[in-house]
Motif scaffolding. Structure first.
Motif, short mmCIF file in Angstrom:
data_model
loop_
_atom_site.label_atom_id
_atom_site.label_comp_id
_atom_site.label_asym_id
_atom_site.label_seq_id
_atom_site.Cartn_x
_atom_site.Cartn_y
_atom_site.Cartn_z
N GLU A 45 0.81 -1.22 0.00
CA GLU A 45 0.00 0.00 0.00
C GLU A 45 0.85 1.27 0.00
O GLU A 45 0.58 2.20 -0.75
CB GLU A 45 -0.94 -0.01 1.21
CG GLU A 45 -1.96 -1.15 1.16
CD GLU A 45 -2.87 -1.14 2.37
OE1 GLU A 45 -2.76 -0.22 3.20
OE2 GLU A 45 -3.70 -2.06 2.49
N ASP A 46 1.90 1.30 0.85
CA ASP A 46 2.69 2.54 0.96
C ASP A 46 4.17 2.34 0.66
O ASP A 46 4.95 3.30 0.73
CB ASP A 46 2.53 3.15 2.36
CG ASP A 46 2.88 2.16 3.47
OD1 ASP A 46 3.53 1.14 3.18
OD2 ASP A 46 2.51 2.41 4.63
N GLY A 47 4.60 1.12 0.33
CA GLY A 47 6.00 0.87 0.00
C GLY A 47 6.92 0.81 1.20
O GLY A 47 8.14 0.67 1.04
N ARG A 48 6.37 0.87 2.40
CA ARG A 48 7.19 0.83 3.61
C ARG A 48 7.81 -0.56 3.79
O ARG A 48 7.17 -1.56 3.51
CB ARG A 48 6.33 1.19 4.81
CG ARG A 48 7.04 1.18 6.15
CD ARG A 48 6.11 1.74 7.22
NE ARG A 48 4.80 1.11 7.16
CZ ARG A 48 4.48 -0.01 7.82
NH1 ARG A 48 5.39 -0.63 8.55
NH2 ARG A 48 3.26 -0.50 7.73
N ILE A 49 9.06 -0.63 4.27
CA ILE A 49 9.73 -1.91 4.48
C ILE A 49 9.12 -2.61 5.69
O ILE A 49 9.12 -2.07 6.80
CB ILE A 49 11.24 -1.72 4.69
CG1 ILE A 49 11.88 -1.11 3.44
CG2 ILE A 49 11.91 -3.04 5.03
CD1 ILE A 49 13.34 -0.79 3.60
N LEU A 50 8.56 -3.78 5.45
CA LEU A 50 7.96 -4.56 6.54
C LEU A 50 9.00 -5.42 7.24
O LEU A 50 9.01 -5.53 8.47
CB LEU A 50 6.84 -5.44 5.98
CG LEU A 50 5.66 -4.72 5.35
CD1 LEU A 50 4.68 -5.71 4.76
CD2 LEU A 50 4.95 -3.85 6.38
N ARG A 51 9.88 -6.05 6.46
CA ARG A 51 10.91 -6.91 7.06
C ARG A 51 12.03 -7.12 6.04
O ARG A 51 11.84 -6.92 4.85
CB ARG A 51 10.33 -8.26 7.49
CG ARG A 51 9.80 -9.11 6.35
CD ARG A 51 9.18 -10.40 6.86
NE ARG A 51 8.72 -11.26 5.78
CZ ARG A 51 7.55 -11.16 5.18
NH1 ARG A 51 6.72 -10.20 5.57
NH2 ARG A 51 7.20 -11.98 4.21
N ALA A 52 13.16 -7.52 6.55
CA ALA A 52 14.31 -7.85 5.71
C ALA A 52 14.57 -9.34 5.81
O ALA A 52 14.47 -9.93 6.90
CB ALA A 52 15.53 -7.06 6.15
N GLU A 53 14.90 -9.96 4.68
CA GLU A 53 15.18 -11.39 4.64
C GLU A 53 16.52 -11.64 3.96
O GLU A 53 16.94 -10.88 3.09
CB GLU A 53 14.08 -12.14 3.88
CG GLU A 53 12.72 -12.08 4.52
CD GLU A 53 11.65 -12.79 3.70
OE1 GLU A 53 10.52 -12.93 4.21
OE2 GLU A 53 11.95 -13.20 2.57
#
Length: 404
Positions: A173-181
């Motif tokens: 929706e907003d391109g915000r980083i949710l998590r890194a893998e």
């Protein structure tokens, strides 16, 4: 004669626990800027001739990086202090993208923006174990080593770790980083790399599989070298999968109505993510059970039905989304690579006439519900009958080839 070595490559995914995800984003942006620089340079210098990978790497570095002699280069990098292996990872990705562009019959506009994940070559990571890893990251001002904790997976006991990649999961929706893998490819040896012809010649057992839209969404059948059925398995869980999908889709529909999202795939992204994860989870479960079943029965050949494109579309449309037969596409993909890892070879055979023939006597069969009825009095489960016919069709096909 030297024995051939066979191997498989699988990607293990780890969640990265680290506070400064903005550093990851800056590293990825720099990586893609360098990638774009070499992508354009490659297309300008090698529009027709495409040298080998090593020669290409050396040519691009000589054109862009000042050597020990200090002589100026024609296309200097606009960035300073780029680590050697960071640059080379970007070059390899750029060359692959450029060659893909050149191989297209219709060459459209060049790619303007890249969003590739950062690949870490040796020298850009160290001190790896299954709980943590040290990565060399660009924080916007300087390069620094950071220690990241890892969670959620483990590497196989045998095999070789290859270059890991940093993958950033964003909110649709907003391109915000949710998590890194951290995605780590692992190269593991395969014990049995024989082809199908060799396996058939040595009398290996066959496991044939058919997909259904019932609770027993997969029906497996073990055949010996003579085509006799030794065992069968009905893998249940299709009804449970459909029920759980239905619960999520009902919530999704209510949420869309209240938020006015309509058919926008970005609206209510958490529900779409849940449906995707549910599909992946059940596909992994079913594929693992099939491979385990083959191992328990020492079956080295796995036969799957191959559908014509129009026939497959009709089946999927009539069944609807998030049904057991809808799940078969994901199961099929996972079976192919998991089978190879276990030393099992996969064949796809046209399922034409597998359901209209009796597997006992070869007579004509008619279908009523989940049962089949033969003109000679035989009857039984229609899906098991199809699985037996599918396996025998495979065996008979190789028998004909050998007799020619």
């Amino acid at each position: 004669m030297k024995k051939n070595t066979y191997y498989s490559v699988t990607v293990k995914k780890f969640s990265i626990l680290f506070r400064h995800t903005d550093w990851f984003l800056k590293t990825q942006e720099l990586y893609n800027d360098i990638l774009k620089f070499y992508y354009d340079l490659y297309l300008d210098i090698f529009p027709e001739t495409q040298p080998g990978s090593l020669e290409t790497m050396r040519s691009l570095e000589k054109l862009t990086v000042t050597g020990r002699d200090g002589k100026p280069v024609p296309y200097p990098l606009p960035w300073e202090k780029i680590p050697l292996y960071f640059r080379r990872a970007a070059i390899n990705t750029a060359v692959s993208a450029a060659r893909s562009y050149l191989s297209r019959e219709e060459q459209r506009e060049r790619t303007k923006i890249f969003t590739e994940s950062v690949t870490f070559y040796k020298g850009m990571y160290k001190n790896f174990d299954e709980n943590e890893i040290s990565l060399k990251i660009w924080d916007g001002d300087s390069w620094r080593w950071i220690r990241c904790r890892l969670r959620g997976n483990r590497l196989p006991e045998t095999g070789m770790m290859m270059s890991p990649a940093l993958v950033l999961r964003r909110n649709p929706e907003d391109g915000r980083i949710l998590r890194a893998e951290l995605h780590i490819p692992c190269k593991t040896p395969v014990a049995d790399g024989r082809n199908v012809k060799e396996r058939m010649a040595s009398g290996e057992k066959v496991c044939s599989v058919v997909f259904t839209n019932k609770d027993a969404s997969l029906v497996c059948c073990i055949l010996d070298s003579r085509g006799n059925m030794e065992d069968c398995l009905f893998l249940k869980g299709g009804a449970e999968y459909s029920h759980r999908c239905r619960m999520i889709t009902e919530k999704l529909e209510k949420s869309q109505k209240s938020s006015g999202g309509g058919d926008n795939p970005r609206a209510n992204g958490k529900y779409w993510e849940k449906l995707k994860n549910l599909n992946e989870n059940y596909a992994h479960q079913f594929s693992r059970q099939v491979i385990r079943y083959c191992g328990e029965n020492n079956a080295k050949i796995l036969v799957l039905p191959e559908y014509e494109q129009n026939h497959r579309k009709i089946i999927m449309l009539s069944a609807g989304s998030f049904t057991p037969i809808y799940l078969s596409t994901s199961v099929r993909k996972k079976l192919k690579y998991k089978a190879w890892q276990a030393g099992i070879v996969v064949l796809e055979i046209q399922q034409h006439k597998t359901s209209s023939v009796c597997s006992v006597c070869g007579g004509k069969a008619r279908i009523r519900g989940s049962e089949f009825f033969c003109e000679n009095g035989h009857q039984g489960n229609r899906y098991l009958n199809s699985a037996r016919n599918l396996g025998r069709k495979c065996q008979q096909g190789f028998e004909r080839r050998e007799s020619i």
